[in-house]
Structures are given as structure tokens and as C-alpha cells.
Design an enzyme around this catalytic site. Sequence first.
Site: not given
Length: 406
Positions: A217-219
Amino acid sequence: MDKHRRWTYSITKLVFWATIFAGTLLFLCFRSSPPSHSATMKWGSSNDTPQWEKRVRLSARSRSGHLSVLVTGAAGFVGSHVSAALKRRGDGVVGLDNFNSYYDPSLKRARQKLLEQKGVFVIEGDINDEKLLKKLFDIVEFTHVMHLAAQAGVRYAMKNPGSYIHSNIAGLVTLFEACKSANPQPSIVWASSSSVYGLNSKVPFSEKDQTDQPASLYAATKKAGEEIAHTYNHIYGLSITGLRFFTVYGPWGRPDMAYFFFTKNILKGNPISVFQGSNNKSVARDFTYIDDIVKGCLGALDTAEKSTGSGGKKKKNAQLRVFNLGNTSPVPVTKLVSILEKLLKVKAKRNVLPLPRNGDVMFTHANISYAQKEFGYKPTTDLQMGLQKFVNWYLDYYSISEKKNY
């Protein structure tokens, strides 16, 4: 493209656009009712005074011909180093940080104290606070914004996904909104991430590669940020440069990073988890020393062209760039551990485990030719030298901290 790949591609795109959609909805909510956060309110109560404004102006003052930069995430790892480097060369710097508790806030406060000794005022506030941002742009005609505030970390997204939407999407949009309405509009340099390369298998990673297969999700939020940057550049004429950092390490680093908590656990005699993929291949990272990253950040700022809008309206096309900032020399994590063992003179208790499906990838490797061409980016610190400097800082900082606690 076979049926399975088409299906996988469609699902990936669906997840990506759903992330942007969710972030946009959250942003609209924040505009109507800002999140309740003590740091957000502090500037607007007792601190919103003529004395507070004087401190902002004084911190933003630069030598003739130099930049005036708003640095978000200024009490963070990269932000504190960039702020110090800018101030050292004569630029005006105003910092902004919400001092959240993702990791020990006392480390952020220590960085803040160092910056204030150098003449950098770090305001405690949130990038989602549009009133605060407007106030800052009313007080100072910033030439540039160095946007480094973000919710970092790949694995933490599985515990607190909302924080990534809040900071990395809603916060980015709030900042862009403030910048497009400012007069004059500042040039913007912001931190994307090497994580956008996700499941790419072609190495080294190039800015021209596809980035539509995020592994976390960060990416996905960083990829969404790049698309949002394109939109604000296209519609409002904001000059925007994105920087894809590759595993930054060094003194004053983040405690959630492997080199940092490996050091802590090795010294305490606790076991460390070292991950490997299939065929017993070690995870590898393109570790990049903080001083090299800072040089890249300053190079991007110095070559950023002016924004072309005024009063929220675009007058002509503006600059839009994305650069890799890495070291170009991926190192297996097993070697990182071996170097730390020698520097600390302690044998690590290694638990070798299969790489979990938590967003981590097997390797990262930067192609930096574009940054070399545009502003002479050339990393000079190898992992041995960089870890030596980190260990020296770590032993000094935590020995002093422990003495203060007695």
C-alpha cells in the site's frame, strides 16, 4: 499478453485507481473537517502571534540570490539533513513536522533541537492543515517547497492503512492546493520512493520502466502521488520534481529500518530476522548513504525551473521530472549484517526466514544516469564507510540518552 496476465494487469490497475479514489474522498473530508490532532492546533492558538510570525520570517531569510525553502517532514531523517544542508549554504529554511509517534518522537525532537541551533525554525503542524499552509505562504514568498513529510514504512501499512492515505495522498493534495494558490507559485521537489517499482524484475530500475505493479500500500500511495503530481503540473503549471529514494541510511536514521534495529538487537544480544527468497537467495537493497541523498535533493532543487501559474491558473507548460536517487550497488542483507558484526564486535544471532508476503520485495537497484546527466548526481559513500559513520553516531547518541535517564 495471455489471459492470466491481462487479468492480473486489470486487477492491479483497479487497486491503483481505487487507492487514488479513496485518497480523494478522504481529502475532501479533511477539507470540511480537519482531523483532530494536537500538533495541528498548536500553531493556531498560543503560537499564532506576531512573535511566531517573526520567527518564521527570520528562519526563511536567505542570503542574496539564495533559495527560500519550506521543508515538510523537517524533523524526520532526510528532512533534518536536507534542512541543515540548505541553511549551511545560505538558503532560508522553514520546517514543518507533526512529530507523530510512528517511531520514537524524542528522536525527532532531538533533530529539531539541532536544527534550531542552526537557525531553522521547525513548526509543529500537519500538512493536512490548509489554514496553516495558507498562513505560511502569506508570511513568506517561498521559492521552493521540499516535501518530505510522509507515512513511511512498507510493513506498517498492514496495521494502519489509513495513515498512508492521510499523509501520502490527502496530505500531498493539500500541499499542492496551497502551492497552486500561492503567488508566486513555488517550485516543488518531493519524495516519491523506489517502492513504486514493485514487482519489476528488470534491473537496474529506470525512470522509464512501468510502475503499475506495487507490492505494498505504501508503494501504491507513492505511485498515486506521482499521478497526482502530473495532474497539478498539467492543470495549474506547478513545477514538480519527484525523487525515488533507494533505502536511505546513516546517522539520525529511522529506527524502523533494518540497519537500525539490527544494530540495536545485536548489541542487546537479541535475535534478528534475515529474510531470503527462493533458492536461498538473500534479499538485497541498493543502500544509499544520507549525504549522497542530500546532494541529490539539493541538485534537484537547484535545477528546478519556476512554476508557470499565477492565482491558480496555468500560463504555460511547466517542468515535470522524476529521478532515481540510489547508490547503484545492491548489497545482500546478509552482507549488511556481517559488516555490522565487525563494526560492533558482536556476533549476531541470525534467524534466517523466508520472505513474507507483507509488501517487501527481493531486491532494489537504481539506474541513476538521468540524475547524473541533469545535476551531476554521483554517490560516493559505500556501505562499509556509511555504516561505520552510523555506528559511531548510534553508540554516541544512545550512550548520552542512557546517561540522561539515570
